[in-house]
Design a protein around this motif. Structure first.
Motif, PDB file in Angstrom:
ATOM      1  N   THR A 210       3.126   2.657   4.060  1.00 42.75           N
ATOM      2  CA  THR A 210       4.072   3.300   2.768  1.00 42.75           C
ATOM      3  C   THR A 210       5.018   2.674   1.910  1.00 42.75           C
ATOM      4  O   THR A 210       4.754   1.390   1.632  1.00 42.75           O
ATOM      5  N   LYS A 211       4.947   3.180   0.698  1.00 39.54           N
ATOM      6  CA  LYS A 211       5.034   2.990  -0.425  1.00 39.54           C
ATOM      7  C   LYS A 211       6.561   4.041  -0.991  1.00 39.54           C
ATOM      8  O   LYS A 211       6.267   5.223  -1.023  1.00 39.54           O
ATOM      9  N   ALA A 212       7.910   3.701  -1.671  1.00 35.15           N
ATOM     10  CA  ALA A 212       8.475   4.370  -2.197  1.00 35.15           C
ATOM     11  C   ALA A 212       8.587   3.428  -3.808  1.00 35.15           C
ATOM     12  O   ALA A 212       9.118   2.653  -3.738  1.00 35.15           O
ATOM     13  N   THR A 223       8.209   1.598 -16.374  1.00 32.28           N
ATOM     14  CA  THR A 223       9.005  -0.155 -15.804  1.00 32.28           C
ATOM     15  C   THR A 223       8.548   1.408 -14.558  1.00 32.28           C
ATOM     16  O   THR A 223       9.107   2.234 -13.972  1.00 32.28           O
ATOM     17  N   MET A 224       8.030   0.686 -13.644  1.00 26.84           N
ATOM     18  CA  MET A 224       7.329   0.998 -12.183  1.00 26.84           C
ATOM     19  C   MET A 224       8.412  -0.164 -11.148  1.00 26.84           C
ATOM     20  O   MET A 224       8.377  -1.060 -11.097  1.00 26.84           O
ATOM     21  N   MET A 225       9.198   0.456  -9.911  1.00 25.33           N
ATOM     22  CA  MET A 225       9.584  -0.128  -8.763  1.00 25.33           C
ATOM     23  C   MET A 225       9.524   0.117  -7.701  1.00 25.33           C
ATOM     24  O   MET A 225       9.458   1.489  -7.424  1.00 25.33           O
ATOM     25  N   ALA A 226       8.168  -0.400  -7.060  1.00 19.41           N
ATOM     26  CA  ALA A 226       8.579  -0.171  -5.040  1.00 19.41           C
ATOM     27  C   ALA A 226       8.351  -0.861  -4.227  1.00 19.41           C
ATOM     28  O   ALA A 226       8.582  -2.147  -4.629  1.00 19.41           O
ATOM     29  N   ASP A 227       8.920  -0.519  -2.975  1.00 18.20           N
ATOM     30  CA  ASP A 227       8.954  -1.300  -1.670  1.00 18.20           C
ATOM     31  C   ASP A 227       7.412  -0.709  -0.677  1.00 18.20           C
ATOM     32  O   ASP A 227       7.505   0.072  -1.010  1.00 18.20           O
ATOM     33  N   SER A 228       7.024  -1.432  -0.158  1.00 17.03           N
ATOM     34  CA  SER A 228       5.745  -1.138   0.632  1.00 17.03           C
ATOM     35  C   SER A 228       6.588  -1.897   1.543  1.00 17.03           C
ATOM     36  O   SER A 228       6.768  -3.176   2.026  1.00 17.03           O
ATOM     37  N   ALA A 229       6.447  -1.176   3.349  1.00 16.96           N
ATOM     38  CA  ALA A 229       6.553  -1.373   4.259  1.00 16.96           C
ATOM     39  C   ALA A 229       5.354  -0.800   5.064  1.00 16.96           C
ATOM     40  O   ALA A 229       5.055   0.728   5.398  1.00 16.96           O
ATOM     41  N   LEU A 230       4.895  -1.279   6.176  1.00 11.38           N
ATOM     42  CA  LEU A 230       4.134   0.148   7.805  1.00 11.38           C
ATOM     43  C   LEU A 230       4.873   1.693   7.870  1.00 11.38           C
ATOM     44  O   LEU A 230       4.180   2.331   7.605  1.00 11.38           O
ATOM     45  N   ALA A 231       6.302   1.171   7.708  1.00  9.48           N
ATOM     46  CA  ALA A 231       6.872   2.364   8.135  1.00  9.48           C
ATOM     47  C   ALA A 231       8.245   2.879   6.791  1.00  9.48           C
ATOM     48  O   ALA A 231       7.492   2.050   5.623  1.00  9.48           O
TER      49      ALA A 231
END
Length: 252
Positions: A210-212, A223-231
């Protein structure tokens, strides 16, 4: 964790060149989805009295200048051995099964976009352990094209709550995407926040990540900033976003 193994392969295969930092090559996920915003951004919180970056269009930057404008591994407190910065690149083009959704695929991955930005840079910032990472992408567009790219993605959002992507030749050639609006402070000339889930299409236990995302347009730069994790990873840290915008504006 077996479900995320295809994602790790996709990250290696489709990442940017390893330029500007040490570390093994990493990259963005093969699927991609997000949206764009107008002056009244989709899913954005009310703007602060002086939104950071508003009106600071600056000069157009070359690809090399964009790479240098990325936050460093040290700025992000990331592991230098796992993180990488460099020009945005794409070995395999991703295509949405719904043509109307293609602007979402293209906005999230500058290497996939058509027409392509005049220059783009991507940083992947990993912690010492775990699969979670943060991503920053800076994309410089020809005059007027950044606004068009954001507007096209925003227009597509209503009819593209879920769709599939095909990426011939990639380790994960078919993926399903689900996303929803996020909430973020309005910044720059336009802002959008999105939350996305990427699934390996046709597989049980198929969630890859999942990404925010937060996208901020200032003039012809996105400008794109994203955080990624399984949940759910939570939205990108506002201090880091401001730091990146400030560094970009200094370079401009």
């Amino acid at each position: 964790m077996a479900a995320v193994a295809p994602l790790a392969l996709a990250l290696t295969a489709c990442g940017p060149d390893d330029t500007g930092s040490s570390g093994s090559a990493s990259g963005s996920t093969t699927p991609a989805a997000t949206g764009a915003a107008s002056q009244a951004p989709t899913g954005a919180a009310p703007a602060a009295p002086a939104a950071s970056g508003a009106g600071k269009t600056g000069k157009a930057l070359t690809q090399d200048q964009l790479v240098k404008a990325l936050l460093t591994v040290q700025d992000m407190g990331a592991d230098a051995n796992r993180s990488t910065l460099g020009p945005a690149g794409k070995q395999h083009r991703s295509t949405a099964d719904k043509p109307a959704c293609q602007p979402l695929v293209d906005l999230t991955d500058a290497g996939n976009a058509s027409p392509a930005p005049t220059g783009a840079a991507t940083g992947f910032y990993y912690a010492t352990n775990g699969r979670e990472y943060q991503e920053i992408q800076l994309a410089q567009y020809a005059p007027g094209q950044a606004e068009k790219a954001m507007a096209a993605a925003e227009s597509a959002l209503a009819g593209c709550a879920s769709f599939k992507t095909t990426t011939p030749g990639a380790p994960v050639p078919k993926a399903a995407v689900k996303f929803s609006k996020g909430t973020y402070q309005a910044l720059g000339d336009a802002t959008v926040a999105l939350q996305a889930e990427y699934d390996q299409d046709g597989s049980d236990h198929s969630v890859m990540e999942t990404k925010a995302y937060v996208f901020i347009r200032t003039g012809d730069t996105v400008t794109m900033m994203a955080d990624s994790a399984l949940a759910d990873p939570g939205m990108p840290d506002q201090k880091s976003v401001k730091k990146q915008l400030d560094k970009l504006h200094t370079a401009q």
